[in-house]
Motif scaffolding. Structure first.
Motif, PDB file in Angstrom:
ATOM      1  N   SER A  58       0.810  -1.225   0.000  1.00  0.00           N
ATOM      2  CA  SER A  58       0.000   0.000   0.000  1.00  0.00           C
ATOM      3  C   SER A  58       0.841   1.272   0.000  1.00  0.00           C
ATOM      4  CB  SER A  58      -0.933  -0.008   1.213  1.00  0.00           C
ATOM      5  OG  SER A  58      -0.166  -0.208   2.385  1.00  0.00           O
ATOM      6  N   LEU A  59       2.146   1.165   0.295  1.00  0.00           N
ATOM      7  CA  LEU A  59       2.986   2.372   0.359  1.00  0.00           C
ATOM      8  C   LEU A  59       3.727   2.638  -0.946  1.00  0.00           C
ATOM      9  CD1 LEU A  59       4.583   2.026   3.905  1.00  0.00           C
ATOM     10  CD2 LEU A  59       2.785   3.604   3.201  1.00  0.00           C
ATOM     11  N   GLY A  60       3.491   1.803  -1.961  1.00  0.00           N
ATOM     12  CA  GLY A  60       4.189   2.020  -3.227  1.00  0.00           C
ATOM     13  C   GLY A  60       5.397   1.120  -3.374  1.00  0.00           C
ATOM     14  N   LEU A  61       6.099   1.310  -4.483  1.00  0.00           N
ATOM     15  CA  LEU A  61       7.170   0.410  -4.922  1.00  0.00           C
ATOM     16  C   LEU A  61       8.403   0.402  -4.030  1.00  0.00           C
ATOM     17  CD1 LEU A  61       7.792   0.866  -8.752  1.00  0.00           C
ATOM     18  CD2 LEU A  61       7.294  -1.239  -7.457  1.00  0.00           C
ATOM     19  N   TRP A  62       8.639   1.511  -3.304  1.00  0.00           N
ATOM     20  CA  TRP A  62       9.925   1.682  -2.640  1.00  0.00           C
ATOM     21  C   TRP A  62       9.894   1.419  -1.150  1.00  0.00           C
ATOM     22  CZ3 TRP A  62      13.189   1.212  -6.182  1.00  0.00           C
ATOM     23  CH2 TRP A  62      12.964   1.787  -7.436  1.00  0.00           C
ATOM     24  N   ALA A  63       8.736   0.916  -0.686  1.00  0.00           N
ATOM     25  CA  ALA A  63       8.607   0.689   0.754  1.00  0.00           C
ATOM     26  C   ALA A  63       8.354  -0.793   1.033  1.00  0.00           C
ATOM     27  CB  ALA A  63       7.463   1.527   1.303  1.00  0.00           C
ATOM     28  N   TRP A  64       8.600  -1.163   2.270  1.00  0.00           N
ATOM     29  CA  TRP A  64       8.416  -2.548   2.686  1.00  0.00           C
ATOM     30  C   TRP A  64       6.955  -2.963   2.608  1.00  0.00           C
ATOM     31  CZ3 TRP A  64      10.753  -1.315   8.140  1.00  0.00           C
ATOM     32  CH2 TRP A  64       9.895  -0.462   8.844  1.00  0.00           C
ATOM     33  N   ARG A  65       6.738  -4.308   2.618  1.00  0.00           N
ATOM     34  CA  ARG A  65       5.382  -4.862   2.640  1.00  0.00           C
ATOM     35  C   ARG A  65       5.193  -5.683   3.899  1.00  0.00           C
ATOM     36  NH1 ARG A  65       3.931  -7.264  -3.146  1.00  0.00           N
ATOM     37  NH2 ARG A  65       2.110  -7.991  -1.983  1.00  0.00           N
ATOM     38  N   GLY A  66       3.986  -5.583   4.451  1.00  0.00           N
ATOM     39  CA  GLY A  66       3.672  -6.353   5.647  1.00  0.00           C
ATOM     40  C   GLY A  66       3.440  -7.817   5.302  1.00  0.00           C
ATOM     41  N   TRP A  67       3.669  -8.687   6.266  1.00  0.00           N
ATOM     42  CA  TRP A  67       3.306 -10.107   6.122  1.00  0.00           C
ATOM     43  C   TRP A  67       2.850 -10.640   7.464  1.00  0.00           C
ATOM     44  CZ3 TRP A  67       6.020 -13.249   9.364  1.00  0.00           C
ATOM     45  CH2 TRP A  67       7.286 -12.831   9.773  1.00  0.00           C
ATOM     46  N   ARG A  68       2.081 -11.715   7.447  1.00  0.00           N
ATOM     47  CA  ARG A  68       1.668 -12.362   8.695  1.00  0.00           C
ATOM     48  C   ARG A  68       1.601 -13.864   8.561  1.00  0.00           C
ATOM     49  NH1 ARG A  68      -1.911  -9.557  11.534  1.00  0.00           N
ATOM     50  NH2 ARG A  68      -1.461  -7.543  10.627  1.00  0.00           N
ATOM     51  N   PHE A  69       1.675 -14.516   9.702  1.00  0.00           N
ATOM     52  CA  PHE A  69       1.719 -15.979   9.733  1.00  0.00           C
ATOM     53  C   PHE A  69       1.224 -16.417  11.100  1.00  0.00           C
ATOM     54  CE2 PHE A  69       3.835 -20.004  10.705  1.00  0.00           C
ATOM     55  CZ  PHE A  69       3.630 -20.718   9.539  1.00  0.00           C
ATOM     56  N   THR A  70       0.288 -17.353  11.123  1.00  0.00           N
ATOM     57  CA  THR A  70      -0.206 -17.853  12.418  1.00  0.00           C
ATOM     58  C   THR A  70       0.577 -19.109  12.787  1.00  0.00           C
ATOM     59  OG1 THR A  70      -2.380 -16.977  11.899  1.00  0.00           O
ATOM     60  CG2 THR A  70      -2.238 -18.489  13.759  1.00  0.00           C
TER      61      THR A  70
END
Ligand SMILES: Nc1nc2c(c(=O)[nH]1)N[C@H]1C(S)=C(S)[C@@H](COP(=O)(O)O)O[C@H]1N2
Ligand SMILES: [Mo]
Length: 352
Positions: free
Chosen positions: A293-305
């Motif tokens: 959601s922040l665009g190409l140059w920023a990190w992406r969130g992830w999750r795992f249960t």
């Protein structure tokens, strides 16, 4: 990591702080939690007399005030910045410099004028190959007195989205992040993003200063030229789950479902996926990647249960990008201890 750190390293560590990993919860890092790295001293700047000089191979060299820069069309970019020395304290044999573990990273919204736009206005002359960015801060490094200065190939300035930022996360740049104006080069390791800018020079030959020739190269022998460090290799980090033990920082987690979450980034290509291991890297499962959601140059969130069973566990995460780069399981050594993007390992005790 068994050795203690030296007084020299403690002096650096006390000045240059990392981002506490629990701050991975925020997509945009609150600016006081963004990591900080300053080679010399934070310079004193009087914004009334401060000027940005544009010179070298330009048809119309110029000298700009901060208001002049602010009058240009503004862009805002969310950028994940990471120090090339992140992970250094995990390489063996021990490398003496800023002793980062894994926390030399942060994501901020930088607002400013594009470098390409300013250079177009000033008219780049024939024969230009590089653009040199010089800061106001001075010091001695490797026996050489110098102002902090780094160059970028003109082609990368033209094809990239580098900006001259005067705001971060909606406020004027704080002193430690480069007031009144800094370079921000998305996708490149942090050393490229020169703070406290005073001069931009267009050069007909590659710049050979200390921070290009000696620092920020991957070398396996002290006297080989090695290769220059450029773009950020993929990495993922997790918020350490549960609660920490004060001194060891090892984690205590309750048995049952445990939400692991973190962020992943790469300056070379898009993040293609993140995997999680709960057994020290023997087996891996795919995490759920959030939209960028922040665009190409920023990190992406992830999750795992994770279904946490009583006992001792080692949690790991690893990112891969669309160019096929993946984080290694073990650190690789080089003279400067740079670009160690080996997977994070978090020791967790689950109570029965
Ligand atoms: N003028 C100047 N710019 C600089 C530095 C510096 O010491 N002086 N450090 C560089 C390094 S090595 C990094 S990792 C980033 C850190 O930026 P930050 O302190 O805003 O996080 O700034 C870069 N720009
Ligand atoms: Mo850095």
């Amino acid at each position: 990591m068994t050795e203690g750190i030296s007084r020299e390293e403690l002096q650096l560590a006390a000045r240059n702080h990392g981002m506490p990993l629990e701050a991975l919860r925020w997509d945009v890092t609150p600016i006081g939690l963004h990591y900080l790295l300053t080679h010399y001293d934070i310079p004193e700047v009087d914004v009334e007399t401060w000027r940005l000089e544009l010179d070298g191979l330009l048809e119309r060299p110029r000298s700009l005030s901060l208001d002049d820069v602010r009058a240009r069309p503004a862009v805002e970019l969310a950028v994940t910045m990471e120090c090339a020395g992140n992970g250094r304290a995990h390489v063996e044999p021990h490398v003496v410099s800023q002793p980062w573990l894994l926390e030399a990273v942060g994501t901020a919204r930088w607002r400013g004028a594009t470098v390409a736009g300013l250079l177009d206005e000033a008219g780049v002359a024939d024969g230009a190959v590089e653009v040199l960015f010089t800061g106001l801060d001075r010091g001695v490094e490797g026996g050489e007195e110098q102002a902090y200065a780094r160059s970028l190939p003109l082609a990368d300035v033209r094809s990239g989205e580098a900006i001259l930022a005067y705001e971060v996360n909606g406020v004027s740049l704080p002193p430690q992040h480069g007031f009144p104006l800094r370079l921000v080069v998305p996708g490149w390791y942090g050393m490229t993003s020169v703070k406290w800018l005073s001069r931009i020079s267009v050069l007909g030959e590659p710049f050979d200063g200390y921070q290009m020739r000696h620092s920020y190269r991957v070398r396996h022998e002290e006297d080989e030229p090695g290769r220059p460090i450029t773009r950020i290799a993929p990495r993922s980090l997790m918020v350490p789950p549960g609660i920490p033990e004060f001194l060891s920082r090892s984690r205590m987690v309750a048995a049952g479902p445990c939400e692991l979450l973190g962020r992943a980034w790469s300056g070379e290509s898009e993040v293609a996926g993140v995997e999680v291991s709960t057994d020290g890297g023997r087996s891996w499962d795919e995490a759920e990647l959030e939209p960028g959601s922040l665009g190409l140059w920023a990190w992406r969130g992830w999750r795992f249960t994770w279904d946490a069973a009583p006992g001792e566990h080692e949690l790991c995460c690893r990112a891969r990008d669309a160019a096929g780069n993946i984080q290694p399981l073990e650190p690789a050594w080089n003279v400067g201890g740079y670009v160690n993007n080996a997977v994070q390992r978090v020791s967790v005790t689950v109570a029965s």
